[in-house]
Design a protein around this motif. Structure first.
Motif, PDB file in Angstrom:
ATOM      1  N   PRO A  86       0.834  -1.210   0.000  1.00  0.00           N
ATOM      2  CA  PRO A  86       0.000   0.000   0.000  1.00  0.00           C
ATOM      3  C   PRO A  86       0.862   1.251   0.000  1.00  0.00           C
ATOM      4  O   PRO A  86       1.869   1.325   0.705  1.00  0.00           O
ATOM      5  CB  PRO A  86      -0.802  -0.135   1.302  1.00  0.00           C
ATOM      6  CG  PRO A  86      -0.761  -1.592   1.639  1.00  0.00           C
ATOM      7  CD  PRO A  86       0.557  -2.096   1.149  1.00  0.00           C
ATOM      8  N   LEU A  87       0.475   2.242  -0.778  1.00  0.00           N
ATOM      9  CA  LEU A  87       1.285   3.455  -0.866  1.00  0.00           C
ATOM     10  C   LEU A  87       1.418   4.160   0.478  1.00  0.00           C
ATOM     11  O   LEU A  87       2.477   4.720   0.795  1.00  0.00           O
ATOM     12  CB  LEU A  87       0.683   4.407  -1.902  1.00  0.00           C
ATOM     13  CG  LEU A  87       0.836   3.966  -3.362  1.00  0.00           C
ATOM     14  CD1 LEU A  87       0.108   4.931  -4.290  1.00  0.00           C
ATOM     15  CD2 LEU A  87       2.309   3.860  -3.749  1.00  0.00           C
ATOM     16  N   ASP A  88       0.362   4.135   1.277  1.00  0.00           N
ATOM     17  CA  ASP A  88       0.437   4.797   2.587  1.00  0.00           C
ATOM     18  C   ASP A  88       1.502   4.176   3.483  1.00  0.00           C
ATOM     19  O   ASP A  88       1.987   4.820   4.421  1.00  0.00           O
ATOM     20  CB  ASP A  88      -0.917   4.747   3.289  1.00  0.00           C
ATOM     21  CG  ASP A  88      -1.918   5.736   2.704  1.00  0.00           C
ATOM     22  OD1 ASP A  88      -1.509   6.541   1.841  1.00  0.00           O
ATOM     23  OD2 ASP A  88      -3.101   5.698   3.092  1.00  0.00           O
ATOM     24  N   GLN A  89       1.881   2.942   3.191  1.00  0.00           N
ATOM     25  CA  GLN A  89       2.898   2.271   3.992  1.00  0.00           C
ATOM     26  C   GLN A  89       4.247   2.974   3.858  1.00  0.00           C
ATOM     27  O   GLN A  89       5.033   2.997   4.806  1.00  0.00           O
ATOM     28  CB  GLN A  89       3.022   0.810   3.554  1.00  0.00           C
ATOM     29  CG  GLN A  89       3.892  -0.051   4.431  1.00  0.00           C
ATOM     30  CD  GLN A  89       3.857  -1.505   3.996  1.00  0.00           C
ATOM     31  OE1 GLN A  89       3.781  -1.838   2.817  1.00  0.00           O
ATOM     32  NE2 GLN A  89       3.913  -2.405   4.962  1.00  0.00           N
ATOM     33  N   VAL A  90       4.525   3.530   2.684  1.00  0.00           N
ATOM     34  CA  VAL A  90       5.798   4.224   2.486  1.00  0.00           C
ATOM     35  C   VAL A  90       5.644   5.742   2.513  1.00  0.00           C
ATOM     36  O   VAL A  90       6.607   6.455   2.783  1.00  0.00           O
ATOM     37  CB  VAL A  90       6.479   3.799   1.167  1.00  0.00           C
ATOM     38  CG1 VAL A  90       6.934   2.363   1.243  1.00  0.00           C
ATOM     39  CG2 VAL A  90       5.566   4.005  -0.023  1.00  0.00           C
ATOM     40  N   LEU A  91       4.437   6.239   2.247  1.00  0.00           N
ATOM     41  CA  LEU A  91       4.230   7.691   2.225  1.00  0.00           C
ATOM     42  C   LEU A  91       3.888   8.261   3.593  1.00  0.00           C
ATOM     43  O   LEU A  91       4.110   9.446   3.855  1.00  0.00           O
ATOM     44  CB  LEU A  91       3.101   8.049   1.255  1.00  0.00           C
ATOM     45  CG  LEU A  91       3.304   7.693  -0.212  1.00  0.00           C
ATOM     46  CD1 LEU A  91       2.063   8.033  -1.022  1.00  0.00           C
ATOM     47  CD2 LEU A  91       4.517   8.399  -0.787  1.00  0.00           C
ATOM     48  N   GLY A  92       3.328   7.434   4.472  1.00  0.00           N
ATOM     49  CA  GLY A  92       2.874   7.940   5.753  1.00  0.00           C
ATOM     50  C   GLY A  92       1.474   8.537   5.640  1.00  0.00           C
ATOM     51  O   GLY A  92       0.833   8.478   4.586  1.00  0.00           O
ATOM     52  N   PRO A  93       0.963   9.156   6.712  1.00  0.00           N
ATOM     53  CA  PRO A  93      -0.434   9.638   6.763  1.00  0.00           C
ATOM     54  C   PRO A  93      -0.624  10.969   6.037  1.00  0.00           C
ATOM     55  O   PRO A  93      -1.169  11.933   6.586  1.00  0.00           O
ATOM     56  CB  PRO A  93      -0.684   9.765   8.261  1.00  0.00           C
ATOM     57  CG  PRO A  93       0.647  10.137   8.827  1.00  0.00           C
ATOM     58  CD  PRO A  93       1.654   9.362   8.008  1.00  0.00           C
ATOM     59  N   TRP A  94      -0.212  11.040   4.783  1.00  0.00           N
ATOM     60  CA  TRP A  94      -0.221  12.314   4.054  1.00  0.00           C
ATOM     61  C   TRP A  94      -1.631  12.867   3.850  1.00  0.00           C
ATOM     62  O   TRP A  94      -1.822  14.078   3.798  1.00  0.00           O
ATOM     63  CB  TRP A  94       0.470  12.145   2.705  1.00  0.00           C
ATOM     64  CG  TRP A  94      -0.300  11.278   1.742  1.00  0.00           C
ATOM     65  CD1 TRP A  94      -0.233   9.929   1.618  1.00  0.00           C
ATOM     66  CD2 TRP A  94      -1.266  11.724   0.788  1.00  0.00           C
ATOM     67  NE1 TRP A  94      -1.100   9.475   0.654  1.00  0.00           N
ATOM     68  CE2 TRP A  94      -1.754  10.565   0.128  1.00  0.00           C
ATOM     69  CE3 TRP A  94      -1.784  12.962   0.426  1.00  0.00           C
ATOM     70  CZ2 TRP A  94      -2.721  10.627  -0.874  1.00  0.00           C
ATOM     71  CZ3 TRP A  94      -2.750  13.019  -0.565  1.00  0.00           C
ATOM     72  CH2 TRP A  94      -3.202  11.864  -1.203  1.00  0.00           C
ATOM     73  N   ARG A  95      -2.619  11.991   3.736  1.00  0.00           N
ATOM     74  CA  ARG A  95      -3.985  12.483   3.499  1.00  0.00           C
ATOM     75  C   ARG A  95      -4.504  13.271   4.698  1.00  0.00           C
ATOM     76  O   ARG A  95      -5.273  14.210   4.547  1.00  0.00           O
ATOM     77  CB  ARG A  95      -4.916  11.305   3.177  1.00  0.00           C
ATOM     78  CG  ARG A  95      -4.773  10.810   1.743  1.00  0.00           C
ATOM     79  CD  ARG A  95      -5.722   9.683   1.444  1.00  0.00           C
ATOM     80  NE  ARG A  95      -5.251   8.420   2.010  1.00  0.00           N
ATOM     81  CZ  ARG A  95      -5.890   7.272   1.877  1.00  0.00           C
ATOM     82  NH1 ARG A  95      -7.039   7.223   1.233  1.00  0.00           N
ATOM     83  NH2 ARG A  95      -5.388   6.164   2.394  1.00  0.00           N
TER      84      ARG A  95
END
Length: 284
Positions: free
Chosen positions: A144-153
């Motif tokens: 999942p992209l959030d796994q590497v991007l973090g809680p950007w949303r």
């Protein structure tokens, strides 16, 4: 007969679903830890047998009659992954399998600081010495992209360590291409890369996310130790935080930078991009 291991997991299960669109169900088998979890496949005509990498005898039985076996790599950092993979390779050879297809990792080359690359390399060496035909699918990062991007949303900020270009790849695309390989659409030998067509950095992702959301998403580069400390404060074990840090370190060193057209060729279409995946995530 094509036998798929890990068929109740995300990658293996989706691969079986795509195989069912390409070959008759009675030519597909699965080797799973818990056969009850594969009842939905048995009901559709798939051969279901119990097998785990810890049990070579059960593996040989689950691989019996197979022309090809898909070995889905283990992912338990506490386990002897190479030893377990050796069990699986030896069981496949003993069962008379003609080709082993293995789910490896992009960047599985010497010097990569990301630890899984080491056991993927060692497993590929086992395959090369096995005496049977083999294919190692070096899959691009498909988590999942959030796994590497973090809680950007939530934060509007991609605050992660220094990164580098990575062709972030959709897991469903990988599974569909894996089914195509197993079904014989292409004859592939040795290691091959399956990646999205374009490698992007977090700066690129921030720009894409800004365009999709209509608000500025900022990219902030965190010091490695600061990031580890932040992860620990958020509840992550230090060992796990430092393990994940090696992934960013490998990315910034260029180990994941290459993009390959093979995935698009196998799919006969363009794979999903980061923009496609972010759009889907936002809609969800």
């Amino acid at each position: 007969m094509i036998v798929v291991t890990g068929a109740t997991g995300g990658l293996g299960g989706t691969t079986v679903e795509h195989l069912l669109k390409r070959v008759p169900a009675d030519e597909i088998g699965v080797s799973v830890r818990d056969t009850a979890k594969a009842r939905h496949l048995a009901d559709r005509g798939v051969r279901v047998r119990q097998g785990s990498y810890e049990d070579p005898a059960a593996l040989r039985d689950s691989f019996a009659g197979a022309e090809q076996v898909l070995l889905v790599s283990g992912n338990d950092p506490a386990a002897d992954i190479v030893g377990l993979h050796r069990n699986a390779v030896e069981a496949a050879v003993a069962a008379g399998v003609r080709r082993i297809v293995y789910t490896s990792q992009q960047g599985a080359v010497p010097g990569n600081p990301y630890p899984p690359s080491h056991f993927h390399l060692a497993t590929e060496a086992l395959l090369a010495d096995s005496g049977v035909a083999w294919t190692a699918l070096r899959n691009g990062a498909y988590g999942p992209l959030d796994q590497v991007l973090g809680p950007w949303r939530r934060t509007g900020v991609i605050a992660q360590p220094e990164d580098g270009p990575v062709p972030y790849t959709d897991r469903a695309d990988i599974a569909e291409a894996t089914a195509a390989v197993l079904a014989g659409d292409r004859s592939l030998d040795g290691p091959v890369d399956l990646t999205a067509p374009t490698a992007v950095t977090f700066d690129d992702v921030a720009e894409i996310a800004s365009g999709l959301t209509g608000r500025r998403v900022e990219r902030i580069v965190l010091d490695d130790e600061q990031w580890v400390a932040d992860q620990i404060r958020a509840g992550a074990p230090e060992q796990m935080a430092r393990f994940m840090l090696t992934w960013y370190q490998a990315a910034r060193t260029g180990f994941f930078a290459a993009a390959d057209p093979l995935l698009a060729d196998l799919l006969d279409r363009e794979p999903l991009t980061v923009a496609d995946r972010l759009t889907a995530d936002l809609a969800a």
